[in-house]
Design a protein around this motif. Structure first.
Motif, mmCIF file in Angstrom:
data_model
loop_
_atom_site.group_PDB
_atom_site.id
_atom_site.type_symbol
_atom_site.label_atom_id
_atom_site.label_comp_id
_atom_site.label_asym_id
_atom_site.label_seq_id
_atom_site.Cartn_x
_atom_site.Cartn_y
_atom_site.Cartn_z
ATOM 1 N N SER A 1 7.817 -10.331 -12.557
ATOM 2 C CA SER A 1 9.100 -10.081 -13.222
ATOM 3 C C SER A 1 9.875 -11.354 -13.521
ATOM 4 O O SER A 1 10.609 -11.421 -14.515
ATOM 5 C CB SER A 1 9.965 -9.143 -12.376
ATOM 6 O OG SER A 1 10.251 -9.722 -11.110
ATOM 7 N N ALA A 2 9.724 -12.387 -12.697
ATOM 8 C CA ALA A 2 10.502 -13.611 -12.885
ATOM 9 C C ALA A 2 10.147 -14.321 -14.186
ATOM 10 O O ALA A 2 11.007 -14.964 -14.800
ATOM 11 C CB ALA A 2 10.295 -14.558 -11.698
ATOM 12 N N PHE A 3 8.902 -14.186 -14.655
ATOM 13 C CA PHE A 3 8.496 -14.907 -15.866
ATOM 14 C C PHE A 3 7.957 -13.971 -16.958
ATOM 15 O O PHE A 3 7.699 -14.420 -18.077
ATOM 16 C CB PHE A 3 7.415 -15.952 -15.530
ATOM 17 C CG PHE A 3 6.184 -15.394 -14.875
ATOM 18 C CD1 PHE A 3 5.122 -14.933 -15.637
ATOM 19 C CD2 PHE A 3 6.088 -15.323 -13.491
ATOM 20 C CE1 PHE A 3 3.991 -14.416 -15.041
ATOM 21 C CE2 PHE A 3 4.955 -14.799 -12.884
ATOM 22 C CZ PHE A 3 3.904 -14.352 -13.650
ATOM 23 N N ALA A 4 7.795 -12.691 -16.657
ATOM 24 C CA ALA A 4 7.249 -11.766 -17.656
ATOM 25 C C ALA A 4 8.007 -10.448 -17.642
ATOM 26 O O ALA A 4 7.413 -9.375 -17.750
ATOM 27 C CB ALA A 4 5.755 -11.540 -17.403
ATOM 28 N N GLY A 5 9.327 -10.526 -17.538
ATOM 29 C CA GLY A 5 10.134 -9.320 -17.436
ATOM 30 C C GLY A 5 10.042 -8.403 -18.641
ATOM 31 O O GLY A 5 10.144 -7.187 -18.517
ATOM 32 N N SER A 6 9.831 -8.984 -19.833
ATOM 33 C CA SER A 6 9.788 -8.157 -21.046
ATOM 34 C C SER A 6 8.395 -7.630 -21.370
ATOM 35 O O SER A 6 8.207 -6.964 -22.389
ATOM 36 C CB SER A 6 10.308 -8.964 -22.246
ATOM 37 O OG SER A 6 9.477 -10.077 -22.504
ATOM 38 N N LEU A 7 7.428 -7.894 -20.504
ATOM 39 C CA LEU A 7 6.052 -7.472 -20.756
ATOM 40 C C LEU A 7 5.912 -5.960 -20.626
ATOM 41 O O LEU A 7 6.287 -5.371 -19.616
ATOM 42 C CB LEU A 7 5.109 -8.150 -19.762
ATOM 43 C CG LEU A 7 3.607 -7.923 -19.993
ATOM 44 C CD1 LEU A 7 3.152 -8.672 -21.245
ATOM 45 C CD2 LEU A 7 2.814 -8.380 -18.776
ATOM 46 N N PRO A 8 5.368 -5.260 -21.641
ATOM 47 C CA PRO A 8 5.104 -3.816 -21.526
ATOM 48 C C PRO A 8 3.979 -3.587 -20.517
ATOM 49 O O PRO A 8 2.931 -4.229 -20.598
ATOM 50 C CB PRO A 8 4.669 -3.414 -22.935
ATOM 51 C CG PRO A 8 5.135 -4.538 -23.830
ATOM 52 C CD PRO A 8 5.066 -5.769 -22.985
ATOM 53 N N LEU A 9 4.168 -2.644 -19.567
ATOM 54 C CA LEU A 9 3.187 -2.504 -18.492
ATOM 55 C C LEU A 9 2.819 -1.059 -18.175
ATOM 56 O O LEU A 9 1.642 -0.720 -18.067
ATOM 57 C CB LEU A 9 3.715 -3.180 -17.226
ATOM 58 C CG LEU A 9 2.774 -3.199 -16.021
ATOM 59 C CD1 LEU A 9 1.529 -4.030 -16.339
ATOM 60 C CD2 LEU A 9 3.477 -3.769 -14.783
ATOM 61 N N ALA A 10 3.806 -0.167 -18.003
ATOM 62 C CA ALA A 10 3.534 1.171 -17.488
ATOM 63 C C ALA A 10 3.719 2.245 -18.564
ATOM 64 O O ALA A 10 4.620 2.152 -19.402
ATOM 65 C CB ALA A 10 4.439 1.462 -16.292
ATOM 66 N N ALA A 11 2.903 3.289 -18.509
ATOM 67 C CA ALA A 11 2.997 4.387 -19.472
ATOM 68 C C ALA A 11 4.252 5.223 -19.241
ATOM 69 O O ALA A 11 4.814 5.786 -20.179
ATOM 70 C CB ALA A 11 1.762 5.266 -19.384
ATOM 71 N N ALA A 12 4.695 5.333 -18.002
ATOM 72 C CA ALA A 12 5.922 6.051 -17.618
ATOM 73 C C ALA A 12 5.932 7.483 -18.156
ATOM 74 O O ALA A 12 5.074 8.277 -17.826
ATOM 75 C CB ALA A 12 7.153 5.262 -18.054
ATOM 76 N N ASN A 13 6.900 7.812 -19.041
ATOM 77 C CA ASN A 13 7.094 9.206 -19.451
ATOM 78 C C ASN A 13 6.289 9.622 -20.673
ATOM 79 O O ASN A 13 6.470 10.729 -21.185
ATOM 80 C CB ASN A 13 8.583 9.464 -19.727
ATOM 81 C CG ASN A 13 9.126 8.622 -20.868
ATOM 82 O OD1 ASN A 13 8.669 7.509 -21.096
ATOM 83 N ND2 ASN A 13 10.111 9.147 -21.580
#
Length: 411
Positions: A281-293
């Motif tokens: 999160s400290a360097f890649a906070g905007s990275l899309p990662l989880a499918a979520a809803n």
């Protein structure tokens, strides 16, 4: 054909004493009938005639690479801090409501007037000749969505004389920021929109007393924001909001639809993904990662199909920083539930696979408000205001809208 209905049971509180709307019901679980009637055969969703151009417009974030966005903290925002979203056409529903109702577009600065960080919002007024209620209803959208989406739902409120305010949350719609990147939920600054609207009222000759009632509604993430706003403004002696000394909105009540107060186990990412997210999160906070809803919002697959063709919605995965901010926000609000004092009405489906209705039950139980109601809709899924495919199928959306309006009219 008449739709069969089971007795509707409603929890309400006056001085914290639950009462039931139907005395014949003996069970303690609130419910209403599940009256969604979908066609047996469902084809892929296609835009209605005349709307093909809008729905063929590409979403800017679908065409943007994630790697350059990771460098924004170092390089700063681009010249267009909405990343192309402010140039998108309005949706057909937005155009329709703007044609029939006086509309005001507003921008509120989040960076002291530098013009790089701001919130966009729309205000829709009742038609001339409609008796004004002297009240505004703020409608806050969910994650990955935009405020204009409410344009197909709010006619019932406008016709009843309520003014409607529809903000785009930061990084959503025409507001600034990487699309749906929310590393801090405290920046969901709806109170700044309220401040701007009230100041515009004053500049046009209206006084705060002439629009003395202000109701905050929201669905999903917007429901969370509505709860948070009511919590902070409902506790004037216990808030850290940076409000001006001469301005403080008086919240008359809240309408919370499927609020994000607890995540359904079907939607919450696996703990291993959460650990990875915290590590980067400290360097890649905007990275899309989880499918979520994704794929869990409705029993009607055309809802997701239409959503993914709308150029103003976000179609990617949940971003790292956004997911972690949501988890942190849930913990913080969970500890504050007892401080909620304003009148409110909760609306949640028991079939919700995104936000758990148990979170709404907990808020209803713990809130110190003496004027509160809980509507649980048996079998309804996450999108309570899903537009039906036919008149019968649309009855569940109409049920929720009527319940909302009835509560407003009583307050």
């Amino acid at each position: 054909m008449r739709i069969p209905r089971r007795p509707k049971i409603l929890l309400s509180s006056c001085r914290n004493k639950p009462t039931f709307a139907n005395p014949r019901s003996s069970k303690g679980r609130p419910n209403v009938t599940s009256d969604s009637i979908l066609p047996q055969s469902r084809a892929m969703w296609t835009p209605p005639a005349g709307q093909e151009e809008y729905y063929s417009t590409p979403c800017p974030s679908d065409l943007q690479w994630s790697v350059p966005q990771l460098l924004v903290p170092l390089l700063g925002q681009p010249s267009d801090s909405t990343y192309g979203r402010s140039k998108l056409p309005r949706s057909p529903d937005e155009l329709a409501i703007r044609k029939e109702h006086k509309t005001t577009d507003g921008l509120v600065s989040l960076d002291g007037g530098k013009g790089k960080e701001f919130i966009s919002y729309q205000v829709w007024e009742p038609k001339e000749g409609v008796k004004q209620k002297g009240a505004s209803l703020v409608c806050i959208h969910g994650i990955n969505d935009y405020g204009g989406k409410f344009s197909c739902h709010v006619k019932i409120f406008l016709d009843a004389g309520y003014r409607v305010i529809a903000p785009d949350l930061p990084s959503h719609g025409r507001s600034s920021g990487i699309h749906c990147y929310l590393p801090d939920l405290d920046r969901l600054a709806v109170y700044l929109v309220l401040q701007d609207v009230v100041k515009n009222d004053s500049a046009s000759g209206q006084t705060l007393e002439q629009r003395h009632k202000l109701y905050i509604s929201g669905q999903s993430l917007g429901g969370f924001v509505a709860v948070l706003t009511c919590l902070k403004y409902g506790a004037p002696n216990d808030t850290d909001l940076p409000v001006e000394a001469d301005f403080r909105p008086v919240i008359s009540g809240g309408l919370f639809l499927c609020p994000m107060l607890a995540i359904s186990p079907e939607t919450r990412p696996h703990y291993s993904i959460e650990l990875v997210a915290r590590g980067i999160s400290a360097f890649a906070g905007s990275l899309p990662l989880a499918a979520a809803n994704k794929g869990k919002n409705s029993e009607d697959p055309t809802v997701e199909e239409q959503f993914n063709k709308d150029p103003q919605t976000y179609h990617g995965k949940l971003r790292v920083g956004t997911g972690l901010a949501i988890l942190k926000g849930l913990t913080e609000v969970d500890a504050l539930m007892g401080n909620l004092r304003v009148p409110f009405s909760l609306h949640h489906g028991t079939g919700d696979r995104v936000t758990s209705y148990h979170g709404s039950e907990k808020l209803y139980k713990e809130a110190s408000s003496t004027d509160k109601k809980l509507h649980l809709y048996d079998g309804y899924e996450h999108i309570l205001l899903r537009v039906g495919q036919n008149e019968q199928d649309d009855q569940r959306r109409q049920n929720v809208l009527r319940d909302m309006l009835a509560w407003l009219e009583a307050h």
